[in-house]
Design a protein around this motif. Structure first.
Motif, PDB file in Angstrom:
ATOM      1  N   MET A   1       6.283  12.675 -19.815  1.00 27.75           N
ATOM      2  CA  MET A   1       7.440  11.987 -20.347  1.00 27.75           C
ATOM      3  C   MET A   1       7.120  10.513 -20.548  1.00 27.75           C
ATOM      4  N   ALA A   2       8.042   9.809 -21.188  1.00 29.22           N
ATOM      5  CA  ALA A   2       7.785   8.433 -21.601  1.00 29.22           C
ATOM      6  C   ALA A   2       8.278   7.405 -20.591  1.00 29.22           C
ATOM      7  N   ASP A   3       7.686   6.213 -20.686  1.00 32.46           N
ATOM      8  CA  ASP A   3       8.129   5.058 -19.914  1.00 32.46           C
ATOM      9  C   ASP A   3       8.948   4.195 -20.868  1.00 32.46           C
ATOM     10  N   ILE A   4      10.237   4.007 -20.561  1.00 33.17           N
ATOM     11  CA  ILE A   4      11.163   3.368 -21.488  1.00 33.17           C
ATOM     12  C   ILE A   4      11.801   2.146 -20.845  1.00 33.17           C
ATOM     13  N   LEU A   5      11.859   1.047 -21.613  1.00 29.47           N
ATOM     14  CA  LEU A   5      12.547  -0.156 -21.170  1.00 29.47           C
ATOM     15  C   LEU A   5      13.837  -0.270 -21.975  1.00 29.47           C
ATOM     16  N   VAL A   6      14.962  -0.321 -21.279  1.00 34.49           N
ATOM     17  CA  VAL A   6      16.271  -0.474 -21.904  1.00 34.49           C
ATOM     18  C   VAL A   6      16.682  -1.938 -21.773  1.00 34.49           C
ATOM     19  N   ILE A   7      16.962  -2.582 -22.903  1.00 31.63           N
ATOM     20  CA  ILE A   7      17.451  -3.957 -22.882  1.00 31.63           C
ATOM     21  C   ILE A   7      18.853  -3.914 -23.486  1.00 31.63           C
ATOM     22  N   GLU A   8      19.839  -3.863 -22.606  1.00 32.73           N
ATOM     23  CA  GLU A   8      21.235  -3.624 -22.992  1.00 32.73           C
ATOM     24  C   GLU A   8      22.139  -4.351 -22.014  1.00 32.73           C
ATOM     25  N   VAL A  38      10.208 -10.335 -23.691  1.00 32.30           N
ATOM     26  CA  VAL A  38       8.854 -10.191 -24.267  1.00 32.30           C
ATOM     27  C   VAL A  38       7.811 -10.186 -23.155  1.00 32.30           C
ATOM     28  N   GLU A  39       7.993 -11.053 -22.161  1.00 35.27           N
ATOM     29  CA  GLU A  39       7.055 -11.098 -21.034  1.00 35.27           C
ATOM     30  C   GLU A  39       7.084  -9.768 -20.273  1.00 35.27           C
ATOM     31  N   ARG A  40       8.275  -9.212 -20.085  1.00 29.90           N
ATOM     32  CA  ARG A  40       8.414  -7.929 -19.381  1.00 29.90           C
ATOM     33  C   ARG A  40       7.723  -6.820 -20.166  1.00 29.90           C
ATOM     34  N   ILE A  41       7.907  -6.823 -21.480  1.00 32.10           N
ATOM     35  CA  ILE A  41       7.251  -5.822 -22.332  1.00 32.10           C
ATOM     36  C   ILE A  41       5.738  -5.978 -22.229  1.00 32.10           C
ATOM     37  N   ARG A  42       5.276  -7.216 -22.244  1.00 31.54           N
ATOM     38  CA  ARG A  42       3.832  -7.481 -22.141  1.00 31.54           C
ATOM     39  C   ARG A  42       3.286  -6.995 -20.800  1.00 31.54           C
ATOM     40  N   ASP A  43       4.045  -7.212 -19.723  1.00 33.29           N
ATOM     41  CA  ASP A  43       3.599  -6.840 -18.379  1.00 33.29           C
ATOM     42  C   ASP A  43       3.634  -5.331 -18.131  1.00 33.29           C
ATOM     43  N   THR A  44       4.642  -4.646 -18.668  1.00 33.26           N
ATOM     44  CA  THR A  44       4.836  -3.231 -18.330  1.00 33.26           C
ATOM     45  C   THR A  44       4.370  -2.255 -19.399  1.00 33.26           C
ATOM     46  N   ARG A  45       4.205  -2.734 -20.638  1.00 34.85           N
ATOM     47  CA  ARG A  45       3.737  -1.888 -21.750  1.00 34.85           C
ATOM     48  C   ARG A  45       4.486  -0.559 -21.844  1.00 34.85           C
ATOM     49  N   ALA A  69       4.852 -10.255 -33.358  1.00 40.92           N
ATOM     50  CA  ALA A  69       3.930 -11.378 -33.576  1.00 40.92           C
ATOM     51  C   ALA A  69       2.745 -11.322 -32.622  1.00 40.92           C
ATOM     52  N   ASP A  70       2.815 -10.453 -31.602  1.00 39.70           N
ATOM     53  CA  ASP A  70       1.750 -10.340 -30.602  1.00 39.70           C
ATOM     54  C   ASP A  70       0.920  -9.095 -30.898  1.00 39.70           C
ATOM     55  N   PRO A  71      -0.316  -9.265 -31.385  1.00 39.19           N
ATOM     56  CA  PRO A  71      -1.144  -8.102 -31.743  1.00 39.19           C
ATOM     57  C   PRO A  71      -1.373  -7.142 -30.577  1.00 39.19           C
ATOM     58  N   ASP A  72      -1.351  -7.658 -29.344  1.00 42.98           N
ATOM     59  CA  ASP A  72      -1.553  -6.799 -28.175  1.00 42.98           C
ATOM     60  C   ASP A  72      -0.401  -5.825 -27.958  1.00 42.98           C
TER      61      ASP A  72
END
Length: 123
Positions: A1-8, A38-45, A69-72
């Motif tokens: 299953m997937a790892d999902i970040l909810v921003i709500e 964005v930092e959280r997304i970068r840290d947790t992918r 804007a972040d190629p990574d």
């Protein structure tokens, strides 16, 4: 299953998403504000970000723009959600790099189908 970040920021929607994602076996986490997203997304992918458009501090549009804007972070999929589901809103979200766009309130089946499409498999 997937790892999902909810921003709500709306608790009632976050609770419904929590129920759905838990029932479907996804691991997930939630942020109630756009600040630091964005930092959280970068840290947790996460495999998928469910991103509200209207958030306190930083808008969903700004977040998706910064992620793109972040190629990574090119492989992070973003599904935007908004209560203002107009064609203009949808076009703007997709133009800024969102992978999908869904209007609130959404049917669970519609959300599931869109998540499955973005995750390349059933949810």
């Amino acid at each position: 299953m997937a790892d999902i970040l909810v921003i709500e920021d709306e608790d009632n929607i976050a609770v419904a998403l929590d129920f759905l994602l838990t029932r479907d076996g996804h691991s997930h986490d939630r942020m109630a504000t756009g600040k630091g997203a964005v930092e959280r997304i970068r840290d947790t992918r996460p495999d998928l970000v469910l991103l509200d458009v209207m958030l306190p501090d930083v808008s969903g549009y700004q977040i998706v723009q910064d992620v793109r804007a972040d190629p990574d972070l090119a492989d992070v999929r973003v599904l935007m959600m908004t209560a203002r589901g107009s064609v203009v809103e949808r076009r703007k979200g997709l133009a800024l790099g969102a992978d999908g766009f869904i209007a609130k309130p959404f049917e669970l089946a519609e959300l599931r189908a869109e998540m499955a499409r973005l995750l390349d498999g059933p949810c």
